[in-house]
Design a protein around this motif. Structure first.
Motif, PDB file in Angstrom:
ATOM      1  N   ARG A  28       0.841  -1.195   0.000  1.00 43.75           N
ATOM      2  CA  ARG A  28       0.000   0.000   0.000  1.00 43.75           C
ATOM      3  C   ARG A  28       0.878   1.247   0.000  1.00 43.75           C
ATOM      4  N   ARG A  29       0.291   2.369  -0.442  1.00 42.52           N
ATOM      5  CA  ARG A  29       1.003   3.658  -0.438  1.00 42.52           C
ATOM      6  C   ARG A  29       0.305   4.609   0.530  1.00 42.52           C
ATOM      7  N   PHE A  30       1.115   5.219   1.408  1.00 39.53           N
ATOM      8  CA  PHE A  30       0.616   6.195   2.368  1.00 39.53           C
ATOM      9  C   PHE A  30       1.230   7.543   2.041  1.00 39.53           C
ATOM     10  N   ASP A  31       0.385   8.552   1.855  1.00 37.93           N
ATOM     11  CA  ASP A  31       0.840   9.904   1.522  1.00 37.93           C
ATOM     12  C   ASP A  31       0.965  10.722   2.801  1.00 37.93           C
ATOM     13  N   MET A  32       2.190  11.048   3.178  1.00 37.88           N
ATOM     14  CA  MET A  32       2.410  11.839   4.389  1.00 37.88           C
ATOM     15  C   MET A  32       2.439  13.332   4.125  1.00 37.88           C
ATOM     16  N   ALA A  33       2.402  13.748   2.863  1.00 41.50           N
ATOM     17  CA  ALA A  33       2.498  15.179   2.545  1.00 41.50           C
ATOM     18  C   ALA A  33       1.505  16.035   3.332  1.00 41.50           C
ATOM     19  N   PRO A  34       0.224  15.607   3.505  1.00 46.34           N
ATOM     20  CA  PRO A  34      -0.715  16.453   4.242  1.00 46.34           C
ATOM     21  C   PRO A  34      -0.376  16.650   5.725  1.00 46.34           C
ATOM     22  N   ILE A  35       0.453  15.787   6.290  1.00 52.20           N
ATOM     23  CA  ILE A  35       0.775  15.933   7.713  1.00 52.20           C
ATOM     24  C   ILE A  35       2.232  16.322   7.961  1.00 52.20           C
ATOM     25  N   MET A  36       2.981  16.607   6.921  1.00 49.18           N
ATOM     26  CA  MET A  36       4.403  16.900   7.084  1.00 49.18           C
ATOM     27  C   MET A  36       4.683  18.233   7.781  1.00 49.18           C
ATOM     28  N   ASP A  37       3.698  19.116   7.882  1.00 48.15           N
ATOM     29  CA  ASP A  37       3.916  20.376   8.589  1.00 48.15           C
ATOM     30  C   ASP A  37       3.470  20.307  10.047  1.00 48.15           C
ATOM     31  N   LYS A  38       2.948  19.161  10.461  1.00 46.39           N
ATOM     32  CA  LYS A  38       2.479  18.986  11.839  1.00 46.39           C
ATOM     33  C   LYS A  38       3.560  18.336  12.688  1.00 46.39           C
ATOM     34  N   LYS A  39       3.494  18.599  14.002  1.00 42.04           N
ATOM     35  CA  LYS A  39       4.423  17.939  14.912  1.00 42.04           C
ATOM     36  C   LYS A  39       4.031  16.479  15.045  1.00 42.04           C
ATOM     37  N   PRO A  40       4.962  15.580  15.191  1.00 41.85           N
ATOM     38  CA  PRO A  40       6.408  15.782  15.164  1.00 41.85           C
ATOM     39  C   PRO A  40       6.996  15.636  13.771  1.00 41.85           C
ATOM     40  N   PHE A  41       6.130  15.434  12.771  1.00 42.74           N
ATOM     41  CA  PHE A  41       6.614  15.075  11.428  1.00 42.74           C
ATOM     42  C   PHE A  41       7.367  16.188  10.716  1.00 42.74           C
ATOM     43  N   ALA A  42       7.153  17.443  11.098  1.00 43.00           N
ATOM     44  CA  ALA A  42       7.860  18.564  10.460  1.00 43.00           C
ATOM     45  C   ALA A  42       9.376  18.392  10.567  1.00 43.00           C
ATOM     46  N   ARG A  43       9.821  17.741  11.639  1.00 47.91           N
ATOM     47  CA  ARG A  43      11.271  17.522  11.808  1.00 47.91           C
ATOM     48  C   ARG A  43      11.837  16.598  10.735  1.00 47.91           C
ATOM     49  N   LEU A  44      10.985  15.808  10.087  1.00 46.45           N
ATOM     50  CA  LEU A  44      11.459  14.867   9.069  1.00 46.45           C
ATOM     51  C   LEU A  44      11.875  15.568   7.780  1.00 46.45           C
TER      52      LEU A  44
END
Length: 82
Positions: A28-44
């Protein structure tokens, strides 16, 4: 479907998607782009840390003690054509 399936393989892509393989054999493919500006993912976003994704304890983890729930990955992902 609220399956509790372990992730067994992950490949992070530069466009902030994850190609996932679950223990039942589904890919499966998961798109993280919509949550990349949220904590803690922005650090990625820093220095390609996102691409360092790996599987640990049945889910996807990154350096810096960042992870995401496997049920989220499954429920919000789309099947990949084989």
């Amino acid at each position: 479907m609220n399956a509790l399936l372990d992730v067994v393989n992950v490949k992070a892509q530069p466009d902030y998607t994850l190609e996932l393989e679950f223990e039942n054999g589904e890919c499966r493919r998961f798109d993280m782009a919509p949550i990349m500006d949220k904590k803690p993912f922005a650090r990625l976003k820093q220095s390609n840390t996102f691409l360092a994704a790996r599987v640990d304890y049945g889910t996807v983890v990154w350096p810096g003690n960042i992870d995401i729930a496997p049920e989220t990955l499954y429920d919000r992902s789309t099947p990949l054509a084989r």
